[in-house]
Structures are given as structure tokens and as C-alpha cells.
Design a protein around this motif. Sequence first.
Motif, PDB file in Angstrom:
ATOM      1  N   VAL A 185       0.841  -1.203   0.000  1.00  0.00           N
ATOM      2  CA  VAL A 185       0.000   0.000   0.000  1.00  0.00           C
ATOM      3  C   VAL A 185       0.874   1.250   0.000  1.00  0.00           C
ATOM      4  O   VAL A 185       1.864   1.328   0.714  1.00  0.00           O
ATOM      5  CB  VAL A 185      -0.916   0.009   1.241  1.00  0.00           C
ATOM      6  N   THR A 186       0.493   2.226  -0.814  1.00  0.00           N
ATOM      7  CA  THR A 186       1.121   3.544  -0.830  1.00  0.00           C
ATOM      8  C   THR A 186       0.012   4.567  -0.613  1.00  0.00           C
ATOM      9  O   THR A 186      -1.081   4.423  -1.157  1.00  0.00           O
ATOM     10  CB  THR A 186       1.802   3.815  -2.196  1.00  0.00           C
ATOM     11  N   ILE A 187       0.297   5.590   0.167  1.00  0.00           N
ATOM     12  CA  ILE A 187      -0.658   6.672   0.392  1.00  0.00           C
ATOM     13  C   ILE A 187      -0.198   7.891  -0.393  1.00  0.00           C
ATOM     14  O   ILE A 187       0.965   8.281  -0.331  1.00  0.00           O
ATOM     15  CB  ILE A 187      -0.767   7.026   1.890  1.00  0.00           C
ATOM     16  N   ALA A 188      -1.113   8.497  -1.142  1.00  0.00           N
ATOM     17  CA  ALA A 188      -0.844   9.733  -1.883  1.00  0.00           C
ATOM     18  C   ALA A 188      -1.993  10.691  -1.590  1.00  0.00           C
ATOM     19  O   ALA A 188      -3.111  10.468  -2.045  1.00  0.00           O
ATOM     20  CB  ALA A 188      -0.731   9.469  -3.374  1.00  0.00           C
ATOM     21  N   GLY A 189      -1.714  11.728  -0.828  1.00  0.00           N
ATOM     22  CA  GLY A 189      -2.787  12.627  -0.405  1.00  0.00           C
ATOM     23  C   GLY A 189      -3.728  11.864   0.506  1.00  0.00           C
ATOM     24  O   GLY A 189      -3.319  11.324   1.516  1.00  0.00           O
ATOM     25  N   ARG A 190      -4.984  11.755   0.105  1.00  0.00           N
ATOM     26  CA  ARG A 190      -5.964  10.961   0.863  1.00  0.00           C
ATOM     27  C   ARG A 190      -6.371   9.722   0.079  1.00  0.00           C
ATOM     28  O   ARG A 190      -7.453   9.183   0.274  1.00  0.00           O
ATOM     29  CB  ARG A 190      -7.177  11.812   1.209  1.00  0.00           C
ATOM     30  N   GLN A 191      -5.512   9.285  -0.828  1.00  0.00           N
ATOM     31  CA  GLN A 191      -5.806   8.121  -1.659  1.00  0.00           C
ATOM     32  C   GLN A 191      -4.919   6.946  -1.285  1.00  0.00           C
ATOM     33  O   GLN A 191      -3.746   7.118  -0.971  1.00  0.00           O
ATOM     34  CB  GLN A 191      -5.607   8.459  -3.131  1.00  0.00           C
ATOM     35  N   ILE A 192      -5.487   5.755  -1.372  1.00  0.00           N
ATOM     36  CA  ILE A 192      -4.758   4.514  -1.137  1.00  0.00           C
ATOM     37  C   ILE A 192      -4.411   3.949  -2.509  1.00  0.00           C
ATOM     38  O   ILE A 192      -5.300   3.681  -3.319  1.00  0.00           O
ATOM     39  CB  ILE A 192      -5.644   3.505  -0.373  1.00  0.00           C
ATOM     40  N   LEU A 193      -3.119   3.774  -2.796  1.00  0.00           N
ATOM     41  CA  LEU A 193      -2.679   3.259  -4.092  1.00  0.00           C
ATOM     42  C   LEU A 193      -2.267   1.802  -3.944  1.00  0.00           C
ATOM     43  O   LEU A 193      -1.527   1.452  -3.020  1.00  0.00           O
ATOM     44  CB  LEU A 193      -1.510   4.076  -4.628  1.00  0.00           C
ATOM     45  N   LEU A 194      -2.746   0.973  -4.884  1.00  0.00           N
ATOM     46  CA  LEU A 194      -2.429  -0.454  -4.878  1.00  0.00           C
ATOM     47  C   LEU A 194      -2.030  -0.887  -6.276  1.00  0.00           C
ATOM     48  O   LEU A 194      -2.676  -0.527  -7.258  1.00  0.00           O
ATOM     49  CB  LEU A 194      -3.655  -1.269  -4.457  1.00  0.00           C
ATOM     50  N   GLY A 195      -0.981  -1.696  -6.371  1.00  0.00           N
ATOM     51  CA  GLY A 195      -0.557  -2.270  -7.644  1.00  0.00           C
ATOM     52  C   GLY A 195      -0.981  -3.716  -7.725  1.00  0.00           C
ATOM     53  O   GLY A 195      -0.916  -4.451  -6.731  1.00  0.00           O
ATOM     54  N   GLY A 196      -1.411  -4.144  -8.915  1.00  0.00           N
ATOM     55  CA  GLY A 196      -1.918  -5.496  -9.073  1.00  0.00           C
ATOM     56  C   GLY A 196      -1.123  -6.351 -10.038  1.00  0.00           C
ATOM     57  O   GLY A 196      -0.298  -5.867 -10.813  1.00  0.00           O
ATOM     58  N   ALA A 197      -1.417  -7.646  -9.998  1.00  0.00           N
ATOM     59  CA  ALA A 197      -0.789  -8.610 -10.892  1.00  0.00           C
ATOM     60  C   ALA A 197      -1.136  -8.317 -12.345  1.00  0.00           C
ATOM     61  O   ALA A 197      -0.391  -8.698 -13.247  1.00  0.00           O
ATOM     62  CB  ALA A 197      -1.231 -10.016 -10.525  1.00  0.00           C
ATOM     63  N   ASP A 198      -2.236  -7.625 -12.573  1.00  0.00           N
ATOM     64  CA  ASP A 198      -2.682  -7.302 -13.930  1.00  0.00           C
ATOM     65  C   ASP A 198      -1.978  -6.077 -14.511  1.00  0.00           C
ATOM     66  O   ASP A 198      -2.277  -5.652 -15.622  1.00  0.00           O
ATOM     67  CB  ASP A 198      -4.192  -7.092 -13.952  1.00  0.00           C
ATOM     68  N   GLY A 199      -1.046  -5.466 -13.763  1.00  0.00           N
ATOM     69  CA  GLY A 199      -0.316  -4.306 -14.264  1.00  0.00           C
ATOM     70  C   GLY A 199      -1.048  -2.991 -14.095  1.00  0.00           C
ATOM     71  O   GLY A 199      -0.679  -1.999 -14.699  1.00  0.00           O
ATOM     72  N   ILE A 200      -2.073  -2.972 -13.263  1.00  0.00           N
ATOM     73  CA  ILE A 200      -2.850  -1.750 -13.054  1.00  0.00           C
ATOM     74  C   ILE A 200      -2.610  -1.226 -11.645  1.00  0.00           C
ATOM     75  O   ILE A 200      -2.635  -1.992 -10.680  1.00  0.00           O
ATOM     76  CB  ILE A 200      -4.355  -1.996 -13.281  1.00  0.00           C
ATOM     77  N   ILE A 201      -2.371   0.083 -11.552  1.00  0.00           N
ATOM     78  CA  ILE A 201      -2.323   0.762 -10.264  1.00  0.00           C
ATOM     79  C   ILE A 201      -3.682   1.401 -10.068  1.00  0.00           C
ATOM     80  O   ILE A 201      -4.175   2.112 -10.945  1.00  0.00           O
ATOM     81  CB  ILE A 201      -1.214   1.832 -10.230  1.00  0.00           C
ATOM     82  N   ARG A 202      -4.299   1.119  -8.942  1.00  0.00           N
ATOM     83  CA  ARG A 202      -5.623   1.662  -8.634  1.00  0.00           C
ATOM     84  C   ARG A 202      -5.532   2.560  -7.425  1.00  0.00           C
ATOM     85  O   ARG A 202      -4.780   2.288  -6.492  1.00  0.00           O
ATOM     86  CB  ARG A 202      -6.598   0.525  -8.355  1.00  0.00           C
ATOM     87  N   ALA A 203      -6.316   3.634  -7.434  1.00  0.00           N
ATOM     88  CA  ALA A 203      -6.433   4.534  -6.294  1.00  0.00           C
ATOM     89  C   ALA A 203      -7.800   4.307  -5.667  1.00  0.00           C
ATOM     90  O   ALA A 203      -8.812   4.270  -6.370  1.00  0.00           O
ATOM     91  CB  ALA A 203      -6.285   5.978  -6.730  1.00  0.00           C
ATOM     92  N   LEU A 204      -7.804   4.139  -4.351  1.00  0.00           N
ATOM     93  CA  LEU A 204      -9.042   3.934  -3.608  1.00  0.00           C
ATOM     94  C   LEU A 204      -9.251   5.073  -2.628  1.00  0.00           C
ATOM     95  O   LEU A 204      -8.293   5.658  -2.123  1.00  0.00           O
ATOM     96  CB  LEU A 204      -8.986   2.619  -2.817  1.00  0.00           C
ATOM     97  N   ARG A 205     -10.520   5.363  -2.355  1.00  0.00           N
ATOM     98  CA  ARG A 205     -10.853   6.268  -1.259  1.00  0.00           C
ATOM     99  C   ARG A 205     -10.636   5.501   0.048  1.00  0.00           C
ATOM    100  O   ARG A 205     -10.510   4.274   0.037  1.00  0.00           O
ATOM    101  CB  ARG A 205     -12.314   6.709  -1.359  1.00  0.00           C
ATOM    102  N   THR A 206     -10.673   6.194   1.153  1.00  0.00           N
ATOM    103  CA  THR A 206     -10.467   5.541   2.445  1.00  0.00           C
ATOM    104  C   THR A 206     -11.610   4.593   2.815  1.00  0.00           C
ATOM    105  O   THR A 206     -11.451   3.780   3.717  1.00  0.00           O
ATOM    106  CB  THR A 206     -10.270   6.576   3.565  1.00  0.00           C
ATOM    107  N   ASP A 207     -12.725   4.660   2.096  1.00  0.00           N
ATOM    108  CA  ASP A 207     -13.813   3.700   2.331  1.00  0.00           C
ATOM    109  C   ASP A 207     -13.712   2.485   1.406  1.00  0.00           C
ATOM    110  O   ASP A 207     -14.554   1.602   1.433  1.00  0.00           O
ATOM    111  CB  ASP A 207     -15.179   4.365   2.176  1.00  0.00           C
ATOM    112  N   GLY A 208     -12.676   2.442   0.542  1.00  0.00           N
ATOM    113  CA  GLY A 208     -12.447   1.291  -0.328  1.00  0.00           C
ATOM    114  C   GLY A 208     -12.991   1.416  -1.736  1.00  0.00           C
ATOM    115  O   GLY A 208     -12.750   0.545  -2.558  1.00  0.00           O
TER     116      GLY A 208
END
Length: 107
Positions: free
Chosen positions: A47-70
Motif C-alpha cells: 500500500v502507498t498513500i498519496a494525499g488521501r488516496q490509497i494506491l495499490l498495484g496489481g498482478a494485472d499491471g494496473i495501479i488503482r487509487a481507492l478512497r479511504t472507504d475502499g
Amino acid sequence: PVLGAPAALGDTLYLATRAGTVYRIEPGGPPLLRLITELDWPVTAPVTIAGRQILLGGADGIIRALRTDGTEIWRVRVWRPVELGPVALRDGLVALGGNGDLHRFRQ
């Protein structure tokens, strides 16, 4: 298994498992662990935090940003798999793809 150390946003910690579950650890006595989302893809980077976003990298090669509620905010594709967390910058982020490709994204 949990991927790396939890990431902090204020006094709250966030962590992800390889299977794609994301948890929030809220402060207090005793600390409270809450499931915020169960993703449909394997997480391969801590997990990486950027501002108020949770960043996750996946096996599919996509980085996704989530809100704190998921809930998902945005996504960007790099080469798969994403094994290192992106680096948050003042005006965007830098991400390393699965074959060593370097990507710079601006807000």
C-alpha cells in the motif's frame, strides 16, 4: 499474506493482502481492524498513500487509487505485474512496471 508494512494516513493504518483484501486499522484502545474492501484481483505491491488516496498495484499491471472507504477513484496501466508501490510526488506519481519500465504521471 500481508504485503509489506501498513501505510499511514494520519493516525490510521491501511494494509492489503495478496488475495486482494484491504484493511483499515483505527487508533484507540484496543486498535480496531476493519475490512474496507475485497478486490477481484490479486494485489502484488504494498500500500502507498498519496494525499488521501490509497494506491495499490496489481498482478494485472494496473495501479488503482481507492478512497479511504475502499471505493475506486481511478486506475492507470503499467506493465505487469506491479511489484513496487508507486512513489507519490507533489504533482503526481512515479511507478515502476513489471519489466523495469518507469512511468511518470502528473495530476
